[in-house]
Design a protein around this motif. Structure first.
Motif, PDB file in Angstrom:
ATOM      1  N   CYS A 158       9.820  40.690  54.119  1.00 23.10           N
ATOM      2  CA  CYS A 158      11.031  39.854  54.170  1.00 23.10           C
ATOM      3  C   CYS A 158      11.819  40.101  55.460  1.00 23.10           C
ATOM      4  O   CYS A 158      12.179  41.234  55.776  1.00 23.10           O
ATOM      5  N   CYS A 168      15.212  41.781  54.840  1.00 27.43           N
ATOM      6  CA  CYS A 168      15.045  43.201  54.510  1.00 27.43           C
ATOM      7  C   CYS A 168      14.777  44.008  55.780  1.00 27.43           C
ATOM      8  O   CYS A 168      15.270  45.135  55.925  1.00 27.43           O
ATOM      9  N   HIS A 189      17.010  43.013  47.548  1.00 28.37           N
ATOM     10  CA  HIS A 189      16.232  41.798  47.787  1.00 28.37           C
ATOM     11  C   HIS A 189      16.286  40.895  46.560  1.00 28.37           C
ATOM     12  O   HIS A 189      15.788  41.257  45.496  1.00 28.37           O
ATOM     13  N   HIS A 197      15.635  35.475  50.914  1.00 26.39           N
ATOM     14  CA  HIS A 197      16.460  36.643  50.582  1.00 26.39           C
ATOM     15  C   HIS A 197      17.866  36.050  50.627  1.00 26.39           C
ATOM     16  O   HIS A 197      18.301  35.593  51.712  1.00 26.39           O
TER      17      HIS A 197
HETATM   18 ZN    ZN Z   1      14.534  40.736  51.470  1.00 27.44          ZN
END
Ligand code: ZN
Ligand code: 5GP
Length: 113
Positions: free
Chosen positions: A3, A6, A45, A97
């Motif tokens: 991600c 992230c 997340h 996200h």
């Molecule tokens: Zn994420």
């Protein structure tokens, strides 16, 4: 971890951070759509708004309140600002996200395109 946000939260991808605490990170959008364009993301997340759980209510509240604080810090509390969560394809969500867009510094049209 695949991600993008992230990775930004972890510092693996650089960003211009404007705020962070134990729950949230806020950073400037790489393609700003207004003079102020900040993204507020939870460290947790969560892929889309459809994935929120009852236990996330305080987190989302903190994101919303942080948007107002960031807008005010940049002098846009009185002139105005917009907050947006895009969810899935028709809304144009590109990063899975959750993130709250904070836009300010110009007149924003309504309805949105
Ligand atoms: Zn994420
Ligand atoms: P969405 O369309 O998912 O609601 O918004 C994703 C946002 O993330 C877009 O406004 C886009 O410009 C921003 N974005 C995409 N990649 C990056 C990046 O690598 N860094 C930053 N700071 N913003 C990004």
């Amino acid at each position: 971890m695949s991600c993008l946000f992230c990775k930004i939260i972890a510092g693996e991808i650089p960003s211009t951070k404007v705020y962070e605490d134990d729950q949230l990170v806020a950073f400037k959008d790489i393609t700003p759509q207004a003079p102020l364009h900040v993204l507020i993301v939870p460290r947790k997340h969560i892929a889309t708004l459809n994935d929120l759980e009852p236990g996330d209510d305080a987190l989302v509240g903190a994101m919303t309140r942080r948007a107002a604080i960031i807008a005010k810090a940049h002098g846009f509390d009185s002139s105005g600002f917009r907050t947006v969560f895009n969810c899935n394809k028709d809304a144009g969500q590109a990063v899975f996200h959750i993130h709250l867009h904070v836009l300010a510094g110009r007149t924003l049209s309504w309805p949105p395109g």
